[in-house]
Design a protein around this motif. Sequence first.
Motif, PDB file in Angstrom:
ATOM      1  N   ALA A  81      -5.392  -4.571   5.761  1.00  0.00           N
ATOM      2  CA  ALA A  81      -4.679  -4.071   4.588  1.00  0.00           C
ATOM      3  C   ALA A  81      -5.348  -2.801   4.058  1.00  0.00           C
ATOM      4  CB  ALA A  81      -4.635  -5.145   3.506  1.00  0.00           C
ATOM      5  N   ALA A  82      -6.675  -2.849   3.938  1.00  0.00           N
ATOM      6  CA  ALA A  82      -7.411  -1.672   3.471  1.00  0.00           C
ATOM      7  C   ALA A  82      -7.235  -0.505   4.439  1.00  0.00           C
ATOM      8  CB  ALA A  82      -8.889  -2.020   3.301  1.00  0.00           C
ATOM      9  N   GLY A  83      -7.266  -0.797   5.733  1.00  0.00           N
ATOM     10  CA  GLY A  83      -7.081   0.244   6.739  1.00  0.00           C
ATOM     11  C   GLY A  83      -5.717   0.888   6.654  1.00  0.00           C
ATOM     12  N   ALA A  84      -4.677   0.077   6.407  1.00  0.00           N
ATOM     13  CA  ALA A  84      -3.317   0.615   6.310  1.00  0.00           C
ATOM     14  C   ALA A  84      -3.179   1.567   5.127  1.00  0.00           C
ATOM     15  CB  ALA A  84      -2.309  -0.524   6.206  1.00  0.00           C
ATOM     16  N   ILE A  85      -3.736   1.175   3.988  1.00  0.00           N
ATOM     17  CA  ILE A  85      -3.691   2.051   2.813  1.00  0.00           C
ATOM     18  C   ILE A  85      -4.463   3.341   3.095  1.00  0.00           C
ATOM     19  CG2 ILE A  85      -4.579   2.331   0.450  1.00  0.00           C
ATOM     20  CD1 ILE A  85      -2.193   0.694   0.274  1.00  0.00           C
ATOM     21  N   PHE A  86      -5.675   3.193   3.609  1.00  0.00           N
ATOM     22  CA  PHE A  86      -6.510   4.369   3.883  1.00  0.00           C
ATOM     23  C   PHE A  86      -5.852   5.276   4.916  1.00  0.00           C
ATOM     24  CE2 PHE A  86     -10.250   6.664   5.471  1.00  0.00           C
ATOM     25  CZ  PHE A  86     -10.796   7.071   4.269  1.00  0.00           C
ATOM     26  N   GLY A  87      -5.229   4.672   5.941  1.00  0.00           N
ATOM     27  CA  GLY A  87      -4.546   5.463   6.956  1.00  0.00           C
ATOM     28  C   GLY A  87      -3.386   6.256   6.386  1.00  0.00           C
ATOM     29  N   HIS A  88      -2.640   5.635   5.473  1.00  0.00           N
ATOM     30  CA  HIS A  88      -1.518   6.347   4.851  1.00  0.00           C
ATOM     31  C   HIS A  88      -2.021   7.487   3.956  1.00  0.00           C
ATOM     32  CE1 HIS A  88       2.459   7.032   3.200  1.00  0.00           C
ATOM     33  NE2 HIS A  88       1.901   7.055   2.010  1.00  0.00           N
ATOM     34  N   LEU A  89      -3.071   7.225   3.209  1.00  0.00           N
ATOM     35  CA  LEU A  89      -3.595   8.236   2.292  1.00  0.00           C
ATOM     36  C   LEU A  89      -4.312   9.366   3.022  1.00  0.00           C
ATOM     37  CD1 LEU A  89      -5.118   5.862  -0.422  1.00  0.00           C
ATOM     38  CD2 LEU A  89      -2.932   7.043  -0.519  1.00  0.00           C
ATOM     39  N   TYR A  90      -5.011   9.025   4.105  1.00  0.00           N
ATOM     40  CA  TYR A  90      -5.842   9.996   4.819  1.00  0.00           C
ATOM     41  C   TYR A  90      -5.622   9.908   6.327  1.00  0.00           C
ATOM     42  CZ  TYR A  90      -8.106  10.032   0.261  1.00  0.00           C
ATOM     43  OH  TYR A  90      -8.349  10.111  -1.092  1.00  0.00           O
ATOM     44  N   PRO A  91      -4.425  10.291   6.816  1.00  0.00           N
ATOM     45  CA  PRO A  91      -4.150  10.203   8.251  1.00  0.00           C
ATOM     46  C   PRO A  91      -4.881  11.306   9.035  1.00  0.00           C
ATOM     47  CG  PRO A  91      -2.284  11.189   7.122  1.00  0.00           C
ATOM     48  CD  PRO A  91      -3.272  10.788   6.059  1.00  0.00           C
ATOM     49  N   VAL A  92      -5.564  10.898  10.079  1.00  0.00           N
ATOM     50  CA  VAL A  92      -6.322  11.855  10.884  1.00  0.00           C
ATOM     51  C   VAL A  92      -5.414  12.918  11.485  1.00  0.00           C
ATOM     52  CG1 VAL A  92      -6.225  10.411  12.970  1.00  0.00           C
ATOM     53  CG2 VAL A  92      -8.104  12.062  12.674  1.00  0.00           C
ATOM     54  N   TRP A  93      -4.165  12.541  11.827  1.00  0.00           N
ATOM     55  CA  TRP A  93      -3.235  13.468  12.479  1.00  0.00           C
ATOM     56  C   TRP A  93      -2.812  14.613  11.562  1.00  0.00           C
ATOM     57  CZ3 TRP A  93      -4.192  10.086  16.061  1.00  0.00           C
ATOM     58  CH2 TRP A  93      -4.029   8.734  15.816  1.00  0.00           C
ATOM     59  N   LEU A  94      -2.956  14.446  10.263  1.00  0.00           N
ATOM     60  CA  LEU A  94      -2.511  15.471   9.313  1.00  0.00           C
ATOM     61  C   LEU A  94      -3.686  16.065   8.553  1.00  0.00           C
ATOM     62  CD1 LEU A  94       0.685  13.733   7.814  1.00  0.00           C
ATOM     63  CD2 LEU A  94       0.504  15.252   9.801  1.00  0.00           C
ATOM     64  N   GLY A  95      -4.850  16.094   9.176  1.00  0.00           N
ATOM     65  CA  GLY A  95      -6.025  16.650   8.516  1.00  0.00           C
ATOM     66  C   GLY A  95      -6.442  15.848   7.297  1.00  0.00           C
ATOM     67  N   PHE A  96      -6.185  14.543   7.327  1.00  0.00           N
ATOM     68  CA  PHE A  96      -6.538  13.609   6.250  1.00  0.00           C
ATOM     69  C   PHE A  96      -5.789  13.894   4.948  1.00  0.00           C
ATOM     70  CE2 PHE A  96     -10.129  13.836   9.185  1.00  0.00           C
ATOM     71  CZ  PHE A  96     -10.179  12.518   9.606  1.00  0.00           C
ATOM     72  N   LYS A  97      -4.609  14.533   5.055  1.00  0.00           N
ATOM     73  CA  LYS A  97      -3.773  14.806   3.881  1.00  0.00           C
ATOM     74  C   LYS A  97      -2.483  14.003   4.012  1.00  0.00           C
ATOM     75  CE  LYS A  97      -5.691  19.400   3.283  1.00  0.00           C
ATOM     76  NZ  LYS A  97      -5.445  20.851   3.364  1.00  0.00           N
ATOM     77  N   GLY A  98      -2.462  12.828   3.385  1.00  0.00           N
ATOM     78  CA  GLY A  98      -1.324  11.933   3.525  1.00  0.00           C
ATOM     79  C   GLY A  98      -0.563  11.714   2.246  1.00  0.00           C
ATOM     80  N   GLY A  99       0.035  10.543   2.147  1.00  0.00           N
ATOM     81  CA  GLY A  99       0.840  10.196   0.994  1.00  0.00           C
ATOM     82  C   GLY A  99       0.003   9.649  -0.150  1.00  0.00           C
ATOM     83  N   LYS A 100       0.688   9.036  -1.107  1.00  0.00           N
ATOM     84  CA  LYS A 100       0.002   8.522  -2.294  1.00  0.00           C
ATOM     85  C   LYS A 100      -0.105   7.003  -2.314  1.00  0.00           C
ATOM     86  CE  LYS A 100       0.823  12.635  -4.944  1.00  0.00           C
ATOM     87  NZ  LYS A 100       1.342  13.247  -6.162  1.00  0.00           N
ATOM     88  N   GLY A 101       0.488   6.337  -1.345  1.00  0.00           N
ATOM     89  CA  GLY A 101       0.196   4.939  -1.102  1.00  0.00           C
ATOM     90  C   GLY A 101       1.067   3.892  -1.757  1.00  0.00           C
ATOM     91  N   SER A 102       2.013   4.259  -2.590  1.00  0.00           N
ATOM     92  CA  SER A 102       2.759   3.246  -3.343  1.00  0.00           C
ATOM     93  C   SER A 102       3.547   2.295  -2.446  1.00  0.00           C
ATOM     94  CB  SER A 102       3.704   3.913  -4.346  1.00  0.00           C
ATOM     95  OG  SER A 102       2.962   4.625  -5.307  1.00  0.00           O
ATOM     96  N   ALA A 103       4.302   2.827  -1.483  1.00  0.00           N
ATOM     97  CA  ALA A 103       5.114   1.969  -0.621  1.00  0.00           C
ATOM     98  C   ALA A 103       4.237   1.129   0.305  1.00  0.00           C
ATOM     99  CB  ALA A 103       6.098   2.809   0.192  1.00  0.00           C
ATOM    100  N   THR A 104       3.226   1.748   0.882  1.00  0.00           N
ATOM    101  CA  THR A 104       2.338   1.021   1.797  1.00  0.00           C
ATOM    102  C   THR A 104       1.588  -0.083   1.052  1.00  0.00           C
ATOM    103  OG1 THR A 104       2.134   3.027   3.124  1.00  0.00           O
ATOM    104  CG2 THR A 104       0.530   1.289   3.541  1.00  0.00           C
TER     105      THR A 104
END
Length: 192
Positions: A81-104
């Motif tokens: 669960a923690a990994g999924a949130i962190f992955g959405h917020l800081y995706p390696v594929w996008l230079g660690f610039k992701g979403g804000k996490g509400s849906a995930t």
Amino acid sequence: MVAGLVLGYALGAIPFGLLLTRLSGGGDIRTIGSGNIGATNVLRTGRKGMAALTLILDMLKGFCAVWLTTYYLPGGEILAAAGAIFGHLYPVWLGFKGGKGSATYGGILFGLFLPGGLIYASVWVGALAFSRISSVAGLAAALCAPIAAAILGHYDLVAMLTACTLIVFWKHRSNIGRLIDGTEPRIGASKS
């Protein structure tokens, strides 16, 4: 288990908003509106269907991270669960610039304990209906998540959910500033 964390991160880091917008001919979502890859910014493209699909898929990746870990890596659900949130917020594929996490965040709650997911969704929908401001809905729901876990006796989840709530608030810090200033846009209004 570290494997649960890795699985959660890998699923969480899938940038559905970016992928769907590109596939539908909408270009790079990061150049539109707030530049965020989440459903609210996809909605700013005028593609309501793509925004709804982004919301659903961002929830599903959080849910699936927990669900898959429950069955294939039991004991690693909280890390997944923690990994999924962190992955959405800081995706390696996008230079660690992701979403804000509400849906995930909602998705992981449905995976961890159904009543928590239902409370999260109810607060999110209620706050959105009342305020018509996406960030208010996401922040209110995030605030309720660790409280719901504690009230319902899921004490093992409280620390992780509190951390998730804090990081979701951190990712919304510009929204919070605009809320204080009275300049945060409402759903359906153009971003100022």
